[in-house]
Motif scaffolding. Structure first.
Motif, short mmCIF file in Angstrom:
data_model
loop_
_atom_site.label_atom_id
_atom_site.label_comp_id
_atom_site.label_asym_id
_atom_site.label_seq_id
_atom_site.Cartn_x
_atom_site.Cartn_y
_atom_site.Cartn_z
N MET A 1 -24.48 19.66 8.62
CA MET A 1 -24.85 19.54 10.05
C MET A 1 -24.55 18.14 10.53
O MET A 1 -25.40 17.27 10.51
CB MET A 1 -26.36 19.81 10.21
CG MET A 1 -26.76 21.23 10.01
SD MET A 1 -26.17 22.32 11.29
CE MET A 1 -27.03 21.71 12.72
N SER A 2 -23.31 17.91 10.89
CA SER A 2 -23.01 16.54 11.30
C SER A 2 -22.78 16.45 12.80
O SER A 2 -22.66 15.36 13.32
CB SER A 2 -21.77 16.06 10.56
OG SER A 2 -20.70 16.93 10.87
N TRP A 11 -21.87 0.69 7.92
CA TRP A 11 -20.74 0.89 7.02
C TRP A 11 -19.77 -0.26 7.19
O TRP A 11 -19.68 -0.86 8.25
CB TRP A 11 -20.05 2.22 7.31
CG TRP A 11 -20.80 3.38 6.75
CD1 TRP A 11 -21.89 3.96 7.29
CD2 TRP A 11 -20.54 4.06 5.52
NE1 TRP A 11 -22.35 4.97 6.49
CE2 TRP A 11 -21.53 5.06 5.38
CE3 TRP A 11 -19.58 3.94 4.52
CZ2 TRP A 11 -21.58 5.91 4.28
CZ3 TRP A 11 -19.62 4.80 3.43
CH2 TRP A 11 -20.62 5.77 3.31
N ALA B 73 -24.32 10.32 -4.74
CA ALA B 73 -23.67 11.62 -4.55
C ALA B 73 -23.70 12.02 -3.08
O ALA B 73 -22.72 12.53 -2.53
CB ALA B 73 -24.36 12.67 -5.42
N LEU B 75 -23.83 10.00 -0.55
CA LEU B 75 -22.89 9.16 0.20
C LEU B 75 -21.45 9.57 -0.05
O LEU B 75 -20.56 9.30 0.75
CB LEU B 75 -23.09 7.69 -0.15
CG LEU B 75 -24.35 7.04 0.40
CD1 LEU B 75 -24.35 5.55 0.13
CD2 LEU B 75 -24.49 7.29 1.90
N ALA B 76 -21.23 10.20 -1.18
CA ALA B 76 -19.87 10.68 -1.45
C ALA B 76 -19.63 12.03 -0.77
O ALA B 76 -18.58 12.64 -0.95
CB ALA B 76 -19.64 10.79 -2.95
N GLY B 77 -20.61 12.52 -0.04
CA GLY B 77 -20.38 13.71 0.77
C GLY B 77 -20.94 14.99 0.20
O GLY B 77 -20.63 16.08 0.67
N ALA B 78 -21.77 14.88 -0.86
CA ALA B 78 -22.30 16.10 -1.48
C ALA B 78 -23.72 16.38 -0.97
O ALA B 78 -24.48 15.46 -0.69
CB ALA B 78 -22.32 15.94 -2.99
N SER B 197 -21.16 17.81 5.82
CA SER B 197 -19.94 17.04 6.06
C SER B 197 -20.28 15.80 6.89
O SER B 197 -20.24 15.83 8.10
CB SER B 197 -18.92 17.93 6.78
OG SER B 197 -17.79 17.16 7.07
N HIS B 200 -19.40 9.57 7.71
CA HIS B 200 -18.88 8.50 6.84
C HIS B 200 -19.14 8.93 5.42
O HIS B 200 -20.17 9.56 5.14
CB HIS B 200 -19.63 7.18 7.05
CG HIS B 200 -19.42 6.58 8.40
ND1 HIS B 200 -18.52 5.57 8.63
CD2 HIS B 200 -20.00 6.86 9.59
CE1 HIS B 200 -18.57 5.24 9.91
NE2 HIS B 200 -19.46 6.01 10.52
N ARG B 201 -18.26 8.57 4.53
CA ARG B 201 -18.53 8.85 3.13
C ARG B 201 -17.69 7.93 2.24
O ARG B 201 -16.74 7.30 2.71
CB ARG B 201 -18.26 10.31 2.80
CG ARG B 201 -16.79 10.70 2.89
CD ARG B 201 -16.57 12.11 2.39
NE ARG B 201 -16.98 13.09 3.39
CZ ARG B 201 -16.99 14.40 3.16
NH1 ARG B 201 -16.67 14.86 1.99
NH2 ARG B 201 -17.31 15.24 4.12
N ILE B 202 -18.09 7.88 0.98
CA ILE B 202 -17.33 7.10 0.00
C ILE B 202 -16.12 7.94 -0.40
O ILE B 202 -16.27 8.95 -1.07
CB ILE B 202 -18.19 6.80 -1.25
CG1 ILE B 202 -19.45 6.01 -0.87
CG2 ILE B 202 -17.39 6.09 -2.33
CD1 ILE B 202 -19.21 4.58 -0.46
N VAL C 40 -13.04 4.61 -6.60
CA VAL C 40 -14.21 4.12 -5.85
C VAL C 40 -14.99 3.23 -6.79
O VAL C 40 -15.08 3.48 -7.99
CB VAL C 40 -15.08 5.27 -5.31
CG1 VAL C 40 -14.29 6.13 -4.34
CG2 VAL C 40 -15.64 6.12 -6.42
N PRO C 63 -13.04 2.00 -1.50
CA PRO C 63 -14.45 2.04 -1.08
C PRO C 63 -15.36 1.47 -2.16
O PRO C 63 -15.13 1.70 -3.35
CB PRO C 63 -14.73 3.53 -0.87
CG PRO C 63 -13.56 4.27 -1.34
CD PRO C 63 -12.46 3.33 -1.65
N GLY C 78 -23.61 9.75 -9.99
CA GLY C 78 -23.74 10.51 -8.75
C GLY C 78 -22.41 10.63 -8.02
O GLY C 78 -22.02 11.70 -7.57
N LEU C 79 -21.71 9.50 -7.95
CA LEU C 79 -20.41 9.52 -7.28
C LEU C 79 -19.44 10.45 -8.01
O LEU C 79 -18.76 11.28 -7.41
CB LEU C 79 -19.80 8.12 -7.25
CG LEU C 79 -20.37 7.13 -6.25
CD1 LEU C 79 -19.63 5.80 -6.37
CD2 LEU C 79 -20.22 7.66 -4.83
N ALA C 82 -20.30 14.06 -7.47
CA ALA C 82 -20.04 14.49 -6.11
C ALA C 82 -18.53 14.65 -5.90
O ALA C 82 -18.07 15.59 -5.24
CB ALA C 82 -20.61 13.50 -5.12
N GLN C 86 -16.23 18.12 -5.27
CA GLN C 86 -15.27 18.26 -4.17
C GLN C 86 -13.84 18.35 -4.70
O GLN C 86 -12.87 18.12 -3.98
CB GLN C 86 -15.40 17.07 -3.22
CG GLN C 86 -16.76 17.01 -2.54
CD GLN C 86 -16.99 15.69 -1.80
OE1 GLN C 86 -16.29 15.37 -0.86
NE2 GLN C 86 -17.96 14.91 -2.26
#
Ligand SMILES: Cc1cc2nc3c(=O)[nH]c(=O)nc-3n(C[C@H](O)[C@H](O)[C@H](O)COP(=O)(O)OP(=O)(O)OC[C@H]3O[C@@H](n4cnc5c(N)ncnc54)[C@H](O)[C@@H]3O)c2cc1C
Ligand SMILES: Cc1ncc(C[n+]2csc(CCOP(=O)(O)OP(=O)(O)O)c2C)c(N)n1
Ligand code: SF4
Ligand code: SF4
Ligand code: SF4
Ligand SMILES: [Mg+2]
Lengths: 551, 387, 301
Positions: A1-2, A11, B73, B75-78, B197, B200-202, C40, C63, C78-79, C82, C86
């Protein structure tokens, strides 16, 4: 939900490149091309770091081309040069000096073997120039002027060129095939050669001056100095030059078996060693102690190896004839005190140290002065030499002089260097002034400026010589060259002092990415450099230096 | 997804949480066990092992690392879910702030349990209420169904405003109590909760960084932004509730008024106490006493306007706190006093520390408390209630 | 001359706020470049976080996520997960952490991540102290070194992180430093070709914290290697040992004499340190020999 989500504000999307950290520093490094100590020590302006760099890459042709930019005699100099470069070499403060002369010989010999030639001059020039004297200095001047397109006439008294390289230095040190090859290569450039033409009298010189725009005088020092204690009218007393000239031609003067040779320089050693080759028993009497003799260390060692008996720190006071042939040489030990200028000295006899040597003949080789008959009145002289300035200029604007006739240095490469300098000066006097690279006034790169971490320690290749017995059998060359595989390996040891080798260290080790590669080398970015000095410290060649900045 | 859930299931609160998490399709699931949260962890691990849940399960050495991994995680978009309780939540404390600062919409289920020392395993909400300034949305659930609905809604709300959310359920009373739960189908949940989604994300494709040092001004602005996002929660929650009730017929408002019409006294409570309070209200209403219940489901952000509207004109308020902030009292009591400050015809507010440490508080006891309160003066401090 | 051949895209940018001559900046410049742009980074509080730049300016072209001090390996996990979720499995996750953030406060989560063999590369920038907070001791501070919290010199030895991590049996553990740049870059690149937890400890002489001149950081690093204080080696799968710089050619004294933090050290302390280094070196050689004897030759480089 963005959808419609508020954008977080913190950022980081920009780059620190907008922050000019260069304002922090007090000093900025400079990318420089500085002279190496070997280059500065080389009488012919060696550009050693550069040509050795080519040897390292196994680009021998490239190395030769750099060498002959300055010196048309690499194979010759590679054998008999007194190698001041090696004494100055930074590597000697690290492990041992580089075998520069051996490398030069290697390159020079390859050039002869491969038949490499000089390219014709890029363009011909109208101005005619003359050189008097076909020794190393005259040949060097002729060569440099010819490569620059001048029409050169070379006047030589003898029937053959080479001066003392032919009539003085013996073949076992400088094989004639090598000398001939290097001289022929110069002549192939197209030199107007006038052999058997002596310029002895003032009118000869006046004629030349009328015909030629500039004249280089390199007549050597042909007048032998003589010992007052010897009567040169006697058959048992002879000048070293005369002895060598005949010995080098294979016909030494017929003298008794026991020879006393007087002198401490290369000439005396060559007489002594030559005499051993013709079967004489030889005693060498020198004023200097062994360590102070002008001859090169290796020559003295080789002479002793070959059976020359050395009486150093001694002089003959009186010669008495004993019967028909035998002589008694009354000698005494002396203290040798060198003067400020090269060649000047005084001796003090040591009372009570008298001794006697039995001999059949005495050969003296104690130095030469130039014969200055031709320049009488035309030029000023100083201590029996033609007086010259930095660029081999004389008191007359169209006359230049160099080599043994104008200097007490008395080395082949010094003579070659003076010939080169004269040629450049003559060229400059005709053409617009041209700059010479690496002016001698620049500060040489010290060992401390070399990042020695990058160089593993290693020893120079050992110098190999012919066995003594074989040496005494004749003219065979005493010193061997280094092995082909040794040359690039030895060149690896060169620090390339002051000559950037594009190793990228300055670029790679900057924590601030403030060094950039540019086509001509490297550039320091003043916007970011913080002046830490790492690039300077890590440069393996001393090509980065720190310069204080006043803000 | 294989094994579509049957419509109605007999579930504990913990398993209702696990089902909700499964239906929300989190991509990353870091977990660390602690009683009484463990069944959530095990159920989710089982889902994943059976292939019913496609998520990266991480089993770090501590809740601290669970939260650290969760933030990264997210911040990476998950989409990230995890569950904890008591000591685990306290161990996460530093990173709870970190998560909200990073605007990482993680959803955490916290099973409210006493905090040590001494050790205990009893229902008590001090663990989560101690995190009220950490910048998280906080929900308190009364039942297993409430848990399921709230976890799913929490994702939608958290991701809308980019603020993490904590769904709290009382130990045992909720976490282990079995009840029939209506479990929605995956399609329904997918329609309600689209994939996460973030703006901003890493991502190396578009290099942006998170966490660099900021200036005072930027820090201040960033905190203000967090506050604004919190303020948007009410409207988003309302819209979410409307959508959820459209899809499921169930409605769970941020505050629920139970039989409050014409009430003279309103009980205000959170979590499992609400169930008991409902019984008390029913009993009291039967005796014709005008008593209602206000269930506070959303505690952070505190719905001040909704509370003032809901409590306007009420004479007596009885706040039941199953938590204790030493030196101040019941957290809900004190917050409510602040929330109602300056209201016209202010009600008397009675605060009772009822059920601290898991002490059982029966419906009868609550009824007594209502009567005692109406009879007495309201005291500023919270009053201990014996079990 | 020992020359380097490096040709890659820079990832660190100019304009960062590291001290002049900072070896940490120099080291990360090459480490990051060896990893490439599809990476990253995780940077916990440390000097590296300062180097990374003040918002909104980053010195990294990749990043960077800055986690809390104690949580780097967990954040990297975590990164990683994630990204995996994806389908970005080719993206590298790298940690650039200090020794304090690694040996001390972040050790627990690092150990756990290593146990799980999480797929990331962990670089510990070991400047042997909490430098960002003004040079206090960490468990990486060596014996006798003076810091703000050990004003009389540290009373205990340095923790051996490399051996500890090797004992986790992870695929790759190594030491490196910018003084041996080619070796450093090689190890960085090698690490990118391995999967699982890879840990590289980088010795980073701190100019201010150790008391070194601005241009002396690399020399200190080299002396550390040459004296055996910081051997350059690799351990694969916890058992295959390779020593990269064979000779221990310099007394520890030479290394210490470069640094102000040892100025107070007594001859007895220096001898004691030498003995510790000798013992450590001997132990290392034994392990190298043992892995050779048992046929555990290192995999092709
Ligand atoms: C025995 C001996 C060994 C030596 N060994 C070494 C050594 O190992 N290494 C080293 O560096 N140096 C050595 N030297 C010194 C070196 O040879 C000389 O310094 C050098 O040759 C000088 O070069 P030059 O061209 O000035 O003179 P020269 O070599 O003497 O050449 C002068 C030329 O001019 C000609 N000439 C003279 N007068 C006239 C005139 N009026 N008209 C026309 N032509 C004329 C001469 O015939 C001669 O060809 C040695 C010298 C001797 C005598
Ligand atoms: C939990 C926590 N405790 C303390 C700090 C303060 N702090 C910031 S950096 C740092 C030192 C880190 O040392 P190290 O990891 O060795 O990195 P260096 O500064 O030496 O680069 C400390 C203690 C912090 N950020 N977080
Ligand atoms: S190291 Fe090389 S460049 Fe330097 S002095 Fe020696 S020979 Fe010349
Ligand atoms: S290494 Fe970089 S910052 Fe340091 S002096 Fe050289 S150019 Fe400047
Ligand atoms: S460091 Fe290397 S590239 Fe840079 S100036 Fe020196 S020699 Fe040239
Ligand atoms: Mg540190």
């Amino acid at each position: 939900m963005s959808v419609g989500a508020p954008i977080p504000t913190a950022w980081t999307t920009g780059t620190t490149e907008v922050l000019k950290t260069g304002t922090w520093r007090a000093a900025l490094p400079r990318y420089v091309s500085a002279p190496s100590p070997c280059h500065l020590a080389c009488p012919v302006a060696g550009e050693s770091a550069e040509w050795i760099g080519r040897v390292r890459e196994r680009d021998f042709r490239g190395a030769w081309e750099i060498l002959v930019r300055n010196n048309p005699f690499p194979a010759t100099a590679g054998r008999i040069c007194h190698r001041p470069c090696e004494g100055a070499c930074n590597r000697s403060g690290f492990d041992s000096s580089l075998a520069i002369r051996a490398l030069e010989r290697h390159v020079g010999d390859r050039a002869i073997a491969e038949g490499w030639r000089f390219p014709p001059p890029p363009s011909e020039r109208a101005e005619p120039v003359a050189v008097v004297g076909g020794g190393p200095s005259g040949l060097s001047a002729a060569y440099h002027m010819r490569r620059r397109g001048y029409r050169v006439a070379l006047f030589e008294r003898e029937r053959e060129l080479g001066g003392l390289m032919r009539y003085g230095i013996p073949a076992y040190r400088l094989p004639r095939a090598v000398l001939d090859a290097e001289i022929d290569r110069i002549l192939a450039l197209g030199i107007d050669l006038r052999l058997g033409a002596a310029i002895d009298r003032p009118e000869d010189l006046a004629r030349l001056r009328a015909e030629f725009g500039a004249v280089y005088l390199a007549v050597g020092a042909g007048r032998q100095k003589r010992l007052q204690t010897l009567d040169y009218e006697k058959p048992w007393a002879i000048d070293g030059a005369a002895w060598l000239r005949r010995a080098n031609a294979g016909r030494p003067p017929a003298l008794g078996p026991r020879l006393a040779v007087v002198g401490g320089g290369s000439a005396a050693i060559d007489v002594a060693r030559g005499a051993r080759r013709f079967g004489h028993e030889v005693t060498l009497i020198a004023l200097e102690r062994e360590g102070e003799m002008l001859a090169q260390r290796s020559e003295i060692e080789e002479a002793i190896e070959e059976g020359v008996r050395l009486q150093d720190g001694a002089m003959i006071e009186r010669v008495t004839e004993r019967g028909a042939k035998s002589l008694a040489l009354e000698c005494v030990r002396v203290d040798f005190i060198a003067g400020a200028e090269r060649g000047s000295f005084r001796v003090e006899r040591i009372a009570g140290s008298e001794f006697r040597i039995a001999a059949d003949a005495v050969v003296s080789a104690i130095g030469q002065d130039p014969d200055l008959g031709a320049i009488e009145g035309a030029l000023s002289t100083r201590r029996a030499l033609i007086e010259t300035g930095e660029a081999q200029t004389t008191s007359a604007p169209d006359l230049y002089a160099g080599g043994d006739a104008a200097s007490m240095e008395r080395f082949v490469t010094a003579a070659i260097g003076m010939g080169r300098r004269a040629a450049l000066a003559i060229d400059a006097s005709f053409a617009a002034a041209r700059r010479e690279r690496g002016a001698a006034s620049e500060r040489p790169v010290p060992l401390a400026a070399i990042a020695t971490f990058y160089y593993p320690k290693g020893e120079r290749p050992c110098e190999r010589r012919l066995g003594v017995e074989e040496r005494l059998r004749g003219e065979a060359e005493v010193e061997f060259g280094i092995l082909p595989e040794e040359a690039p390996r030895e060149a690896e040891r060169c620090f390339s002092c002051g000559t950037c080798i594009f190793c990228d260290n300055c670029f790679l080790y900057c924590p601030d990415l403030a060094v950039r590669r540019i086509p001509s080398g490297y550039e320091v970015l003043g916007d970011y450099c913080k002046g830490c000095g790492i690039c300077v410290k890590e440069c393996p060649t001393g090509s980065m230096e720190m310069a204080e900045e006043l803000r | 997804m294989r094994n579509a859930p049957p419509d109605r299931m007999l579930l504990t609160g913990n398993h209702a949480v696990a089902w909700a998490a499964r239906l929300a399709r989190p991509k990353v699931l870091p977990v660390y066990p602690i009683t009484p949260q463990t069944p959530i962890l095990e159920k989710l691990s089982e889902f994943e092992a059976k292939g019913e849940l496609d998520a990266e399960v991480i089993t770090p050495e501590s809740e601290h690392s669970v939260m650290a991994a969760s933030i990264a995680a997210s911040l990476a978009g998950a989409r990230v879910f995890t569950a904890t309780a008591s000591q685990g939540l306290l161990l996460m404390h530093e990173l709870l702030h970190y998560a909200s600062g990073a605007r990482a919409p993680i959803v955490v289920a916290n099973v409210n349990r006493t905090v040590a020392s001494p050790w205990g395993f009893w229902p008590d909400e001090t663990d989560s209420l101690a995190q009220r300034d950490a910048g998280w949305i906080q929900f308190y659930c009364e039942s297993a169904q409430d848990c399921l609905d709230t976890v799913i809604a929490a994702f939608r709300i958290a991701e809308s405003v980019l603020v993490p959310a904590m769904v709290n359920l009382d130990a045992f009373y909720v976490s282990h109590a079995l009840e029939p739960v209506s479990v929605p189908g995956q399609e329904l949940v997918d329609a309600f909760l689209p994939p996460y989604s973030p703006p901003h994300r890493i991502d190396p494709q578009n290099p942006e960084s998170w966490g660099n040092v900021v200036s005072q001004e930027m820090y201040c602005r960033h905190r203000r932004d967090l506050g604004e996002a919190m303020a948007r929660v009410f409207e988003v929650a309302l819209e979410t509730e409307r959508e959820w009730s459209r899809l499921t017929g169930r409605s769970s408002p941020i505050i629920e008024r139970y039989r409050c019409e014409g009430a003279r006294t309103v009980i205000v409570a959170m979590g499992s106490l609400c169930g008991t309070a409902r019984d008390a209200v029913d009993a009291l209403r039967e005796g014709a006493e005008a008593v209602g219940l206000l269930k506070v489901r959303l505690f952070r952000p505190l719905p001040v306007e909704a509370l003032r509207a809901a409590l306007a004109g009420v004479a007596e308020i009885l706040v039941l706190d199953r938590n204790y902030s030493p030196g101040y009292g019941g957290v809900l009591h004190q917050e409510l006093r602040g929330a109602l400050y300056g209201i016209a015809d202010p009600p008397k507010i009675h605060g009772r520390l009822a059920g601290v440490g898991g002490v059982n508080v029966s419906a009868e006891r609550i009824a007594e408390l209502v009567r005692e309160a109406a009879a007495g003066e309201a005291r500023r401090e919270s009053v201990w209630v014996e079990g | 001359m020992r020359a380097l051949a490096v040709g890659y895209e820079p990832i660190l940018s100019s304009g960062h706020a590291a001290c002049p001559g900072c070896i940490e900046a120099l080291t990360v410049r090459h480490v990051a470049a060896a990893l490439g742009t599809n990476t990253v980074a995780v940077v916990p509080p440390s000097c590296m976080a300062i180097i990374a730049g003040p918002q909104p300016f980053s010195s990294f072209k990749i990043p960077v996520y800055q986690p809390s001090l104690e949580a780097s390996a967990a954040a990297a996990t975590g990164l990683r997960r994630a990204l995996d979720a994806q389908e970005k499995r080719d993206t590298l996750v790298a940690v650039f952490a200090g020794d304090g953030g690694t040996y001390d406060i972040g050790f627990q989560c690092l150990s756990s991540a290593a146990e799980r063999n999480e797929d990331f590369i962990y670089f510990c920038f070991d400047n042997e102290g909490y430098m960002n907070t003004g040079a206090q001791k960490s468990s990486a501070t060596p014996h006798f070194a003076k810091t703000g919290s050990t004003p009389a010199g540290k009373a205990s030895k340095k923790k051996n992180l490399t051996e500890i991590m090797a004992a986790h049996g992870v695929p790759y553990v190594a030491t490196a430093c910018a003084g041996y740049l080619a070796d450093l870059i090689r190890k960085g690149e090698k690490a990118t070709r391995i999967r699982g937890t890879r840990i590289i400890t980088l010795l980073v002489p701190c100019l201010d914290g150790w008391g070194l001149a601005d241009d002396c950081g690399l020399e200190a690093a080299r002396f550390a290697v040459e004296s055996g204080v910081f051997p350059l080696y690799e351990v694969e799968e916890g058992c295959r040992y390779t020593l990269n710089e064979a000779g221990k050619t310099r007394p520890v004294r030479d290394y210490l004499s470069l640094q102000r933090r040892y100025r107070h050290a007594t001859p007895e302390e220096i001898d004691a340190l030498q003995a510790e280094v000798d013992a450590g070196w001997a132990r290392l050689l034994e392990r190298v020999a043992a892995s050779r004897e048992s046929g555990l030759t290192p995999s092709a480089k």
